[in-house]
Design a protein around this motif. Structure first.
Motif, PDB file in Angstrom:
ATOM      1  N   PRO A   2      50.028   1.529 -82.790  1.00 14.83           N
ATOM      2  CA  PRO A   2      48.946   2.518 -82.892  1.00 14.83           C
ATOM      3  C   PRO A   2      47.657   1.896 -83.409  1.00 14.83           C
ATOM      4  O   PRO A   2      47.681   1.000 -84.252  1.00 14.83           O
ATOM      5  CB  PRO A   2      49.512   3.526 -83.907  1.00 14.83           C
ATOM      6  CG  PRO A   2      50.988   3.342 -83.879  1.00 14.83           C
ATOM      7  CD  PRO A   2      51.203   1.896 -83.582  1.00 14.83           C
ATOM      8  N   GLN A   3      46.549   2.395 -82.890  1.00 16.39           N
ATOM      9  CA  GLN A   3      45.237   1.924 -83.333  1.00 16.39           C
ATOM     10  C   GLN A   3      44.428   3.070 -83.929  1.00 16.39           C
ATOM     11  O   GLN A   3      44.467   4.194 -83.440  1.00 16.39           O
ATOM     12  CB  GLN A   3      44.450   1.329 -82.164  1.00 16.39           C
ATOM     13  CG  GLN A   3      44.808  -0.105 -81.847  1.00 16.39           C
ATOM     14  CD  GLN A   3      43.657  -0.839 -81.171  1.00 16.39           C
ATOM     15  OE1 GLN A   3      42.717  -0.242 -80.664  1.00 16.39           O
ATOM     16  NE2 GLN A   3      43.722  -2.152 -81.181  1.00 16.39           N
ATOM     17  N   VAL A 185      50.212  21.367 -80.401  1.00 15.74           N
ATOM     18  CA  VAL A 185      49.375  20.427 -81.147  1.00 15.74           C
ATOM     19  C   VAL A 185      49.597  18.994 -80.672  1.00 15.74           C
ATOM     20  O   VAL A 185      48.644  18.259 -80.376  1.00 15.74           O
ATOM     21  CB  VAL A 185      49.626  20.550 -82.661  1.00 15.74           C
ATOM     22  CG1 VAL A 185      48.965  19.387 -83.420  1.00 15.74           C
ATOM     23  CG2 VAL A 185      49.088  21.880 -83.183  1.00 15.74           C
ATOM     24  N   ALA A 186      50.855  18.570 -80.594  1.00 18.46           N
ATOM     25  CA  ALA A 186      51.140  17.213 -80.126  1.00 18.46           C
ATOM     26  C   ALA A 186      50.648  17.030 -78.692  1.00 18.46           C
ATOM     27  O   ALA A 186      50.092  15.989 -78.335  1.00 18.46           O
ATOM     28  CB  ALA A 186      52.632  16.913 -80.231  1.00 18.46           C
ATOM     29  N   ALA A 187      50.830  18.049 -77.879  1.00 19.08           N
ATOM     30  CA  ALA A 187      50.390  17.963 -76.484  1.00 19.08           C
ATOM     31  C   ALA A 187      48.870  17.844 -76.392  1.00 19.08           C
ATOM     32  O   ALA A 187      48.341  17.074 -75.573  1.00 19.08           O
ATOM     33  CB  ALA A 187      50.867  19.193 -75.713  1.00 19.08           C
ATOM     34  N   ALA A 188      48.135  18.581 -77.231  1.00 20.44           N
ATOM     35  CA  ALA A 188      46.676  18.500 -77.215  1.00 20.44           C
ATOM     36  C   ALA A 188      46.207  17.118 -77.660  1.00 20.44           C
ATOM     37  O   ALA A 188      45.251  16.560 -77.106  1.00 20.44           O
ATOM     38  CB  ALA A 188      46.081  19.577 -78.122  1.00 20.44           C
ATOM     39  N   SER A 267      56.774   8.538 -80.945  1.00 20.59           N
ATOM     40  CA  SER A 267      55.534   8.074 -80.335  1.00 20.59           C
ATOM     41  C   SER A 267      55.704   7.810 -78.851  1.00 20.59           C
ATOM     42  O   SER A 267      56.664   7.139 -78.433  1.00 20.59           O
ATOM     43  CB  SER A 267      55.058   6.781 -81.021  1.00 20.59           C
ATOM     44  OG  SER A 267      54.489   7.043 -82.265  1.00 20.59           O
ATOM     45  N   LYS A 268      54.788   8.367 -78.087  1.00 17.40           N
ATOM     46  CA  LYS A 268      54.715   8.117 -76.647  1.00 17.40           C
ATOM     47  C   LYS A 268      55.974   8.556 -75.895  1.00 17.40           C
ATOM     48  O   LYS A 268      56.208   8.116 -74.764  1.00 17.40           O
ATOM     49  CB  LYS A 268      54.462   6.630 -76.382  1.00 17.40           C
ATOM     50  CG  LYS A 268      53.148   6.106 -76.957  1.00 17.40           C
ATOM     51  CD  LYS A 268      51.933   6.737 -76.308  1.00 17.40           C
ATOM     52  CE  LYS A 268      50.641   6.092 -76.750  1.00 17.40           C
ATOM     53  NZ  LYS A 268      49.456   6.733 -76.152  1.00 17.40           N
ATOM     54  N   ASP A 274      50.513   8.766 -79.789  1.00 19.42           N
ATOM     55  CA  ASP A 274      50.919   7.861 -80.861  1.00 19.42           C
ATOM     56  C   ASP A 274      51.155   8.689 -82.119  1.00 19.42           C
ATOM     57  O   ASP A 274      50.359   9.586 -82.438  1.00 19.42           O
ATOM     58  CB  ASP A 274      49.820   6.831 -81.155  1.00 19.42           C
ATOM     59  CG  ASP A 274      49.917   5.606 -80.259  1.00 19.42           C
ATOM     60  OD1 ASP A 274      51.046   5.227 -79.907  1.00 19.42           O
ATOM     61  OD2 ASP A 274      48.873   5.038 -79.925  1.00 19.42           O
ATOM     62  N   ILE A 275      52.226   8.399 -82.828  1.00 24.57           N
ATOM     63  CA  ILE A 275      52.544   9.121 -84.058  1.00 24.57           C
ATOM     64  C   ILE A 275      52.723   8.110 -85.183  1.00 24.57           C
ATOM     65  O   ILE A 275      53.490   7.150 -85.051  1.00 24.57           O
ATOM     66  CB  ILE A 275      53.810   9.977 -83.902  1.00 24.57           C
ATOM     67  CG1 ILE A 275      53.573  11.063 -82.837  1.00 24.57           C
ATOM     68  CG2 ILE A 275      54.193  10.628 -85.231  1.00 24.57           C
ATOM     69  CD1 ILE A 275      54.790  11.917 -82.539  1.00 24.57           C
TER      70      ILE A 275
END
Length: 328
Positions: A2-3, A185-188, A267-268, A274-275
């Motif tokens: 993740p960045q 939320v995750a989808a957005a 994540s992904k 990215d989480i």
């Protein structure tokens, strides 16, 4: 990897909340060791708050002291600061944003820049557009690097991205807090390529297995006020903890490592962004423990998913005023 703000921040961040910050006379050296360990493990995204502590001594004072002693570390860290609360109520007005950002900058005293600033909660009395435009002025002035959101709905994310660049969204996510995976939320975040910062990935400590009964929570600890930790809910929720402990035991890892690795491995996957989990820790050895990715086999993932499908967490994430400040 993740960045955030152009840097690889590592698979796990570091939450400088009450878990690391301690009131006087707790020696800062213990906290410094934990902070150093986080850097050594490559976890350079640090999350702190203007309100983690008192106005005279909070996580910002700890950060100032750390970077005064270790100035060479300032450029290594991506620092996110939560603020914009007044008397623990959201204040997203331009005046509230100015007060909070200027105070954070004053406390840090130039020892570390604010890479990311995030209003801790949405002010329901102020349009999110107004709040973000006030923050954008600080980005343009070079006083903060970017803007994040915290505990927002999918609808707010969609409104926010039309106003300014959102560099992260912080939400609670753990094996007993799955809301953001199901409420859009995750989808957005995925739609707009916004990393999701997952706070309390070990369920405010419950998923470590170290809390066996409500009385194990220290007097004065705010968890004693949360619905999920109330006696009528606690024992039912422990059913989930015990089942997860069994998987961790068979795997040969700690329950905390299992919980954090599970969040990390979202994540992904399944359309997620990215989480970045941000567990807190008081000691260097716990930081190193949390940083270890124990991995999950397909059978272990399936076992965990089966447990989650058959379990309903009892009690809300927040109660009272805390619940009133939540979106959705």
């Amino acid at each position: 990897m993740p960045q955030l703000m152009g840097k690889d921040v590592g698979p796990t961040g570091f939450g400088l909340m009450g878990m690391t910050w301690r009131p006087h006379p707790q020696p800062m050296e213990e906290s410094f060791k934990a902070m150093k360990a986080s850097i050594e493990e490559g976890n350079i995204f640090w999350n702190a708050g203007e309100f983690y502590g008192t106005p005279d001594y909070n996580s910002l004072h700890l950060l100032k002291a750390y970077f005064t002693k270790y100035p060479e570390d300032a450029s290594k860290i991506v620092l996110s600061i939560k603020g914009a609360l007044k008397d623990m109520h959201p204040d997203g007005s331009p005046e509230g944003i100015k007060r909070s950002v200027e105070n954070c900058l004053k406390v840090l005293d130039g020892k570390k820049s604010i890479d990311i600033f995030e209003p801790a909660r949405v002010d329901k009395n102020v349009p999110i557009e107004t709040t973000l435009k006030a923050l954008e002025e600080y980005v343009k002035a070079g006083k903060i690097g970017g803007i994040s959101l915290s505990e927002v709905s999918a609808a707010t994310i969609q409104r926010a991205v039309k106003v300014t660049k959102i560099v992260a969204v912080e939400v609670e996510l753990s094996l007993w807090s799955l809301d953001v995976l199901n409420n859009g939320v995750a989808a957005a975040c995925a739609e707009h390529n916004i990393p999701l910062v997952a706070y309390s990935p070990i369920g405010r400590g419950i998923l470590t297995g170290e809390i066996q009964k409500p009385e194990d929570i220290p007097e004065g600890d705010f968890r004693r006020m949360l619905p999920r930790f109330q006696p009528e809910n606690f024992e039912k929720n422990m059913d989930l903890v015990r089942k997860l402990q069994d998987i961790a035991s068979k795997k040969g890892c700690t329950p905390a490592q299992l919980a954090i690795s599970w969040v990390r491995h979202l994540s992904k996957k399944n359309g997620n962004p990215d989480i970045i989990p941000i567990p807190g820790a008081t000691k260097a050895e716990r930081v190193r423990e949390n940083a270890k990715d124990v991995g999950l086999t397909s059978s272990e993932s399936e076992a965990i998913e089966s447990i989650l499908k058959g379990f309903e967490v009892q009690g809300g994430r927040y109660g009272g005023p805390g619940a009133a400040h939540m979106e959705g």
